[in-house]
Design a protein around this motif. Structure first.
Motif, PDB file in Angstrom:
ATOM      1  N   ILE A   1       7.336   2.036 -14.583  1.00 17.43           N
ATOM      2  CA  ILE A   1       6.187   2.379 -13.629  1.00 17.43           C
ATOM      3  C   ILE A   1       5.352   1.093 -13.210  1.00 17.43           C
ATOM      4  CG2 ILE A   1       4.271   3.652 -13.221  1.00 17.43           C
ATOM      5  CD1 ILE A   1       5.789   6.002 -15.215  1.00 17.43           C
ATOM      6  N   THR A   2       5.314   0.274 -14.277  1.00 18.96           N
ATOM      7  CA  THR A   2       4.170  -0.624 -14.172  1.00 18.96           C
ATOM      8  C   THR A   2       4.629  -2.090 -13.643  1.00 18.96           C
ATOM      9  OG1 THR A   2       4.370  -1.482 -16.146  1.00 18.96           O
ATOM     10  CG2 THR A   2       2.592   0.183 -15.770  1.00 18.96           C
ATOM     11  N   GLN A   3       6.220  -2.255 -13.796  1.00 14.95           N
ATOM     12  CA  GLN A   3       6.766  -3.461 -13.785  1.00 14.95           C
ATOM     13  C   GLN A   3       8.012  -3.453 -12.799  1.00 14.95           C
ATOM     14  OE1 GLN A   3       5.093  -6.190 -14.732  1.00 14.95           O
ATOM     15  NE2 GLN A   3       3.569  -4.599 -15.996  1.00 14.95           N
ATOM     16  N   TYR A   4       8.725  -2.475 -12.615  1.00 13.83           N
ATOM     17  CA  TYR A   4       9.969  -2.178 -11.939  1.00 13.83           C
ATOM     18  C   TYR A   4       9.719  -1.430 -10.880  1.00 13.83           C
ATOM     19  CZ  TYR A   4      12.016  -4.962 -15.716  1.00 13.83           C
ATOM     20  OH  TYR A   4      12.557  -5.894 -16.752  1.00 13.83           O
ATOM     21  N   ALA A   5       9.190  -0.187 -10.958  1.00 10.30           N
ATOM     22  CA  ALA A   5       9.209   0.762  -9.621  1.00 10.30           C
ATOM     23  C   ALA A   5       8.464   0.302  -8.465  1.00 10.30           C
ATOM     24  CB  ALA A   5       8.417   1.964 -10.353  1.00 10.30           C
ATOM     25  N   PRO A   6       9.185   0.606  -7.401  1.00 10.00           N
ATOM     26  CA  PRO A   6       8.532   0.098  -5.920  1.00 10.00           C
ATOM     27  C   PRO A   6       7.075   0.933  -5.924  1.00 10.00           C
ATOM     28  CG  PRO A   6      10.296   1.633  -5.988  1.00 10.00           C
ATOM     29  CD  PRO A   6      10.372   1.598  -7.249  1.00 10.00           C
ATOM     30  N   ARG A   7       6.411   0.297  -5.200  1.00 13.98           N
ATOM     31  CA  ARG A   7       4.991   0.784  -5.033  1.00 13.98           C
ATOM     32  C   ARG A   7       4.837   2.215  -4.702  1.00 13.98           C
ATOM     33  NH1 ARG A   7       0.953  -2.870  -5.416  1.00 13.98           N
ATOM     34  NH2 ARG A   7       1.474  -4.849  -5.384  1.00 13.98           N
ATOM     35  N   TRP A   8       5.771   2.655  -3.403  1.00 14.15           N
ATOM     36  CA  TRP A   8       5.828   3.986  -3.519  1.00 14.15           C
ATOM     37  C   TRP A   8       6.095   4.998  -4.500  1.00 14.15           C
ATOM     38  CZ3 TRP A   8      10.251   7.157  -3.866  1.00 14.15           C
ATOM     39  CH2 TRP A   8      11.317   6.240  -4.034  1.00 14.15           C
ATOM     40  N   LEU A   9       6.802   4.716  -5.546  1.00 12.27           N
ATOM     41  CA  LEU A   9       7.077   5.629  -6.654  1.00 12.27           C
ATOM     42  C   LEU A   9       6.198   5.477  -7.750  1.00 12.27           C
ATOM     43  CD1 LEU A   9       9.298   7.495  -7.935  1.00 12.27           C
ATOM     44  CD2 LEU A   9      10.409   5.225  -8.649  1.00 12.27           C
ATOM     45  N   ARG A  10       5.249   4.463  -7.797  1.00  8.30           N
ATOM     46  CA  ARG A  10       4.364   4.352  -8.842  1.00  8.30           C
ATOM     47  C   ARG A  10       3.446   5.570  -9.048  1.00  8.30           C
ATOM     48  NH1 ARG A  10       3.142  -2.179  -9.219  1.00  8.30           N
ATOM     49  NH2 ARG A  10       5.209  -2.857  -9.399  1.00  8.30           N
ATOM     50  N   ARG A  11       2.698   5.676  -8.081  1.00  5.52           N
ATOM     51  CA  ARG A  11       1.779   6.785  -8.121  1.00  5.52           C
ATOM     52  C   ARG A  11       2.337   8.081  -8.534  1.00  5.52           C
ATOM     53  NH1 ARG A  11      -3.516   7.145  -7.592  1.00  5.52           N
ATOM     54  NH2 ARG A  11      -3.408   4.966  -6.827  1.00  5.52           N
ATOM     55  N   PRO A  12       3.215   8.587  -7.897  1.00  4.07           N
ATOM     56  CA  PRO A  12       3.784   9.904  -8.136  1.00  4.07           C
ATOM     57  C   PRO A  12       4.412  10.033  -9.335  1.00  4.07           C
ATOM     58  CG  PRO A  12       4.487   9.066  -5.966  1.00  4.07           C
ATOM     59  CD  PRO A  12       3.768   8.109  -6.370  1.00  4.07           C
ATOM     60  N   ALA A  13       5.182   9.064  -9.932  1.00  3.38           N
ATOM     61  CA  ALA A  13       5.614   8.978 -11.406  1.00  3.38           C
ATOM     62  C   ALA A  13       4.309   8.939 -12.265  1.00  3.38           C
ATOM     63  CB  ALA A  13       6.384   7.673 -11.675  1.00  3.38           C
ATOM     64  N   ALA A  14       3.194   8.258 -12.098  1.00  6.84           N
ATOM     65  CA  ALA A  14       2.134   8.228 -12.866  1.00  6.84           C
ATOM     66  C   ALA A  14       1.649   9.893 -12.981  1.00  6.84           C
ATOM     67  CB  ALA A  14       1.084   7.132 -12.641  1.00  6.84           C
ATOM     68  N   ASN A  15       1.454  10.461 -12.003  1.00  7.88           N
ATOM     69  CA  ASN A  15       0.769  11.740 -11.760  1.00  7.88           C
ATOM     70  C   ASN A  15       1.714  12.700 -12.437  1.00  7.88           C
ATOM     71  OD1 ASN A  15      -1.407  10.549 -10.275  1.00  7.88           O
ATOM     72  ND2 ASN A  15      -0.335  11.227  -8.276  1.00  7.88           N
ATOM     73  N   LEU A  16       2.959  12.309 -12.632  1.00 10.28           N
ATOM     74  CA  LEU A  16       4.014  13.331 -13.036  1.00 10.28           C
ATOM     75  C   LEU A  16       3.733  13.086 -14.492  1.00 10.28           C
ATOM     76  CD1 LEU A  16       6.266  15.522 -12.760  1.00 10.28           C
ATOM     77  CD2 LEU A  16       7.957  13.527 -12.963  1.00 10.28           C
ATOM     78  N   VAL A  17       3.670  12.061 -15.118  1.00  9.69           N
ATOM     79  CA  VAL A  17       3.324  11.742 -16.454  1.00  9.69           C
ATOM     80  C   VAL A  17       2.085  12.467 -16.877  1.00  9.69           C
ATOM     81  CG1 VAL A  17       2.970  10.002 -18.348  1.00  9.69           C
ATOM     82  CG2 VAL A  17       4.794   9.735 -16.640  1.00  9.69           C
ATOM     83  N   ASP A  18       0.976  12.367 -16.083  1.00  8.16           N
ATOM     84  CA  ASP A  18      -0.217  12.774 -16.696  1.00  8.16           C
ATOM     85  C   ASP A  18      -0.331  14.300 -16.422  1.00  8.16           C
ATOM     86  OD1 ASP A  18      -1.242  10.098 -16.625  1.00  8.16           O
ATOM     87  OD2 ASP A  18      -2.046  10.486 -14.766  1.00  8.16           O
ATOM     88  N   LEU A  19       0.393  14.986 -15.735  1.00  7.13           N
ATOM     89  CA  LEU A  19       0.856  16.434 -15.489  1.00  7.13           C
ATOM     90  C   LEU A  19       1.346  16.888 -16.906  1.00  7.13           C
ATOM     91  CD1 LEU A  19       0.682  18.893 -13.948  1.00  7.13           C
ATOM     92  CD2 LEU A  19       2.668  18.473 -12.674  1.00  7.13           C
ATOM     93  N   LEU A  20       2.502  16.264 -17.018  1.00  4.75           N
ATOM     94  CA  LEU A  20       3.135  16.459 -18.422  1.00  4.75           C
ATOM     95  C   LEU A  20       2.259  16.729 -19.660  1.00  4.75           C
ATOM     96  CD1 LEU A  20       6.665  14.958 -17.829  1.00  4.75           C
ATOM     97  CD2 LEU A  20       6.170  17.471 -17.849  1.00  4.75           C
ATOM     98  N   ALA A  21       1.522  15.616 -19.750  1.00  2.33           N
ATOM     99  CA  ALA A  21       0.473  15.425 -20.883  1.00  2.33           C
ATOM    100  C   ALA A  21      -0.524  16.732 -20.630  1.00  2.33           C
ATOM    101  CB  ALA A  21      -0.320  14.330 -20.916  1.00  2.33           C
ATOM    102  N   ALA A  22      -0.596  17.420 -19.840  1.00  7.32           N
ATOM    103  CA  ALA A  22      -1.726  18.494 -19.717  1.00  7.32           C
ATOM    104  C   ALA A  22      -1.053  19.786 -20.089  1.00  7.32           C
ATOM    105  CB  ALA A  22      -2.248  18.544 -18.385  1.00  7.32           C
ATOM    106  N   VAL A  23       0.362  19.783 -20.176  1.00  7.58           N
ATOM    107  CA  VAL A  23       1.011  21.056 -20.223  1.00  7.58           C
ATOM    108  C   VAL A  23       0.552  21.619 -21.835  1.00  7.58           C
ATOM    109  CG1 VAL A  23       3.289  22.220 -20.742  1.00  7.58           C
ATOM    110  CG2 VAL A  23       2.960  20.566 -19.003  1.00  7.58           C
ATOM    111  N   PRO A  24       0.316  23.149 -21.834  1.00  7.54           N
ATOM    112  CA  PRO A  24      -0.232  23.264 -23.016  1.00  7.54           C
ATOM    113  C   PRO A  24       0.958  23.361 -24.207  1.00  7.54           C
ATOM    114  CG  PRO A  24      -0.888  24.809 -21.340  1.00  7.54           C
ATOM    115  CD  PRO A  24       0.031  23.877 -20.677  1.00  7.54           C
TER     116      PRO A  24
END
Length: 328
Positions: free
Chosen positions: A113-136
């Protein structure tokens, strides 16, 4: 017509001195608030430890079995016998399996996410990871019970057939929630935590470090290996220990998934055996807390989990501080 601040005998404008006093007062207020908060946290942890010890000691003194090496669990009656060997093995083993799977994958995803992904993909990927962390955790437990169990069962059977000669992969009659299966589900649960925290640390790597490595002729991977990973190592350790703490204390998902062993079941080192963790054992038998003798036995088991988590976090803190001292 403009107005100016009158100079004081020291040559400093009155407004500047007032702003300085206000800033110093704010610093003192913030420092005091953080100090009080730290004292409160330490006090709460200390009180929890004192409570657990005070409630566990009477039960331990009446125990007629070795608390650390026995697999018996009969805390009732006039001659209680209880030990935590089975709970300790199941808890630690499933957590280590989760760490072995989640940490490498989490660090790899964070690097992508931080070193390889293109800029347009970084924020959606980071948001998806944060969403998974919030799953009960209950959602992970239901998913593992109803869907994922059927997927992982053939793989477990393959390992038992091919590597059953090795004690950790020895075949067992358990067809439900094994230690191995619990470890995989826990790995999926803690993966977003490791990924999210590692991503934040890698993203803060100074640009000068990365540009300097590239200017010296390093490839992109060599730049990551010599600049990003060393800078983010303390953060990765912190993320791993935080995830390990959740894995050790996870209750709901493990309670849904684990296959408890019947009394008198022979001991085995196999990862495909059943068992109970500290948390699931306490949760499954909460109805027995009306009896003081039984309550003390479960609190003693909780005390071991408390100490285990405290030791893990302390070791992580020591490693991080040594790493910082070495870097300086």
């Amino acid at each position: 017509m403009s107005t100016t601040s009158l100079p004081t005998p020291t040559g400093q404008p009155t407004e500047s001195r007032a702003a300085g006093r206000s800033g110093r007062a704010g610093d003192r207020l913030f420092s005091g608030a953080t100090t009080i908060s730290g004292i409160i946290v330490i006090g709460i942890v200390t009180l929890i430890g004192v409570f657990l010890i005070a409630q566990a000691i009477p039960a331990l003194l009446r125990n007629n079995a070795n608390f650390l090496t026995s697999r018996e669990w009969s805390p009732g009656g006039d001659h209680p016998r209880f030990g935590i060997l089975e709970f300790l093995w199941t808890t630690v083993t499933s957590s280590l399996i989760a760490m072995a799977l989640a940490v490498p994958v989490g660090v790899g995803v964070a690097l992508f996410i931080t070193q390889y992904a293109p800029r347009w993909l970084r924020r959606p990927a980071a948001n998806l990871v944060d969403l998974l962390a919030a799953v009960p955790s209950i959602v992970y437990g239901l998913w593992g019970l109803l869907t994922f169990r059927a997927v992982i069962r053939p793989f477990e059977q393959f390992l038992q057939q091919k590597f059953g000669w090795f004690p950790l992969f020895a075949p067992t009659p358990i067809s439900g929630g094994t230690i191995f299966f619990i470890g995989i589900v826990l790995a999926i649960m803690i993966l977003p935590i490791v990924t999210a925290l590692s991503r934040e640390v890698f993203d803060q790597t100074p640009a000068a470090h990365k540009e300097g490595a590239l200017a010296l002729g390093a490839t992109h991977w060599e730049m990551i290996r010599t600049s990003v990973l060393p800078f983010g190592k303390p953060g990765v350790i912190s993320a791993s220990m935080l995830a390990l703490g959740r894995a050790l204390g996870e209750t709901i998902a493990v309670t849904f998934l684990v296959s408890a062993l019947a009394g008198g079941t022979p001991w085995t080192w196999s990862l495909f055996n059943g068992g109970e963790t500290f948390a699931s054992k306490i949760a499954n038998n909460a109805a027995e807390f009306s009896n003081p003798n039984k309550t003390g036995a479960y609190i003693a088991a909780g005390l071991v989990l408390f100490v285990l988590t405290f030791v893990v976090n302390s070791i992580a803190r020591v490693v991080i501080e040594r790493r910082k001292a070495f870097s300086e």
